[in-house]
Design an enzyme around this catalytic site. Structure first.
Site, short mmCIF file in Angstrom:
data_model
loop_
_atom_site.label_atom_id
_atom_site.label_comp_id
_atom_site.label_asym_id
_atom_site.label_seq_id
_atom_site.Cartn_x
_atom_site.Cartn_y
_atom_site.Cartn_z
CD GLU A 1 8.02 -21.52 9.53
OE1 GLU A 1 8.35 -22.60 10.03
OE2 GLU A 1 6.87 -21.28 9.09
CE LYS B 1 2.80 -24.14 5.30
NZ LYS B 1 3.68 -25.12 5.90
#
Length: 341
Positions: A199, A192
């Site tokens: 991102e 993550k």
């Protein structure tokens, strides 16, 4: 299954709602009583303290944390005093994977299980489902699979999957169903962490590209002719008054840069092409920093992420003193006064 959720913020509350809709039983706790009350009205059981929460759970107790990274350690420490061997604590927030390793060691010594779940989906997770990146021992992860399946984004086979060899499909695990056991404790948050680093870079690329489009009409403006203003080469090459909302919408259809982030950018520009409601201050939860730190530790070049992360720092005014010093040096060596615009 029965599960407790601690932390009923933007994602935690919607995760409870999704679990309730799938038929699971939820006990909830938050520092804000009103958040607990809202979910009690929707079918959850409320708890005013961690002690009360644990008492309402059957064994093995399953407790999911959706908390800011800064308070996870203290919450885990308190839960360790209340739980019994065989119970499971899940950290689904944006925590450092190194913290997951430390928590797991502490809990394992007391017969407790720790599972780290990187959770992506944001505000749309309630309707669209979440992407879950899981780290932990195989046994507790397998036990939790009904929870993961209820929370995850309902996947559809990709165009490539049917043609792939059966053995290759098996290697994907439950990835096409929106969740994956990535490896031992820490692996979920590590994956993550890198996801969030990517991102940052994607968001920065879109932002910089649209910023250039926005200023493509610079050649139409009258520019000052003085020693403090660089002349614009070929003003006739920059006379495009572009419709940014329309371009964003266009790129959503068939373009190689289409993505969910572009969908969100398109919606924001459609609502207000000037983005007047935003100041431009961009925060970071820490995951971009941790990703970059891991790159440094391993000697992995990550120039795109580094630039995106530092741009976020600059958006918060953290580069202001450096800018002032640049201006001061320029004034000192050349007598250049700051231009007021």
């Amino acid at each position: 299954m029965q599960i407790a959720m601690i932390g009923l913020g933007r994602m935690g509350a919607n995760m409870v709602r999704r679990l309730l809709r799938a038929g699971h039983s939820c006990v909830v706790h938050d520092v804000r009583p009103e958040s607990v009350a809202a979910l009690v009205e929707e079918g959850a059981q409320g708890a005013s303290s961690l002690t009360q929460l644990v008492k309402q759970l059957g064994t093995p107790r399953i407790v999911w944390l959706m908390l800011p990274a800064a308070v996870v350690s203290s919450t885990v420490a308190e839960l360790r005093k209340l739980l019994q061997p065989g119970d499971i604590v899940i950290d689904g927030g944006n925590s450092n994977y190194r913290d997951a390793l430390a928590h797991a060691r502490e809990m394992q010594a007391e017969g407790l299980h720790f599972v780290d779940v990187g959770t992506s989906g944001g505000l749309y997770g309630l309707s669209e489902g979440y992407c879950l990146m899981i780290g932990g021992e195989p046994a507790p992860v397998a036990l939790l699979e009904p929870i993961f399946a209820a929370l995850a984004a309902p996947g559809e086979p990709t165009a490539q999957s049917p043609a792939a060899p059966a053995g290759e499909i098996a290697k994907l695990g439950a990835a096409e169903r929106g969740y994956l056991h990535c490896g031992p404790v820490g692996a979920g948050h590590f994956v993550k962490m890198v996801h969030n680093g990517i991102e940052y870079g994607l968001m920065a690329a879109y932002a910089e590209g649209f910023n250039l489009l926005r200023h493509a009409d610079r050649g139409l403006a009258t520019r000052a002719a003085d020693s403090e203003t660089a002349p614009l080469a070929q003003p006739d090459a920059y006379q495009f008054s572009l419709n940014l909302p329309a371009i964003a919408e266009l790129w959503r259809h068939g373009s190689v840069v289409r993505s969910w982030l572009l969908d969100l950018a398109s919606e924001a520009l459609r609502q207000d092409a000037t983005l007047a409601d935003y100041s431009g201050r961009v925060s970071d939860s820490g995951e971009g920093r941790w990703t970059l730190n891991a790159g440094v530790d391993l000697g992995i070049p990550m120039p795109t992420l580094a630039a995106a992360l530092f741009a976020r720092f600059d958006s918060r005014g953290e580069g202001e003193f450096a800018d002032k010093l640049l201006s001061a040096m320029r004034h000192s060596f050349g007598g250049h006064a700051e231009k007021k615009e």
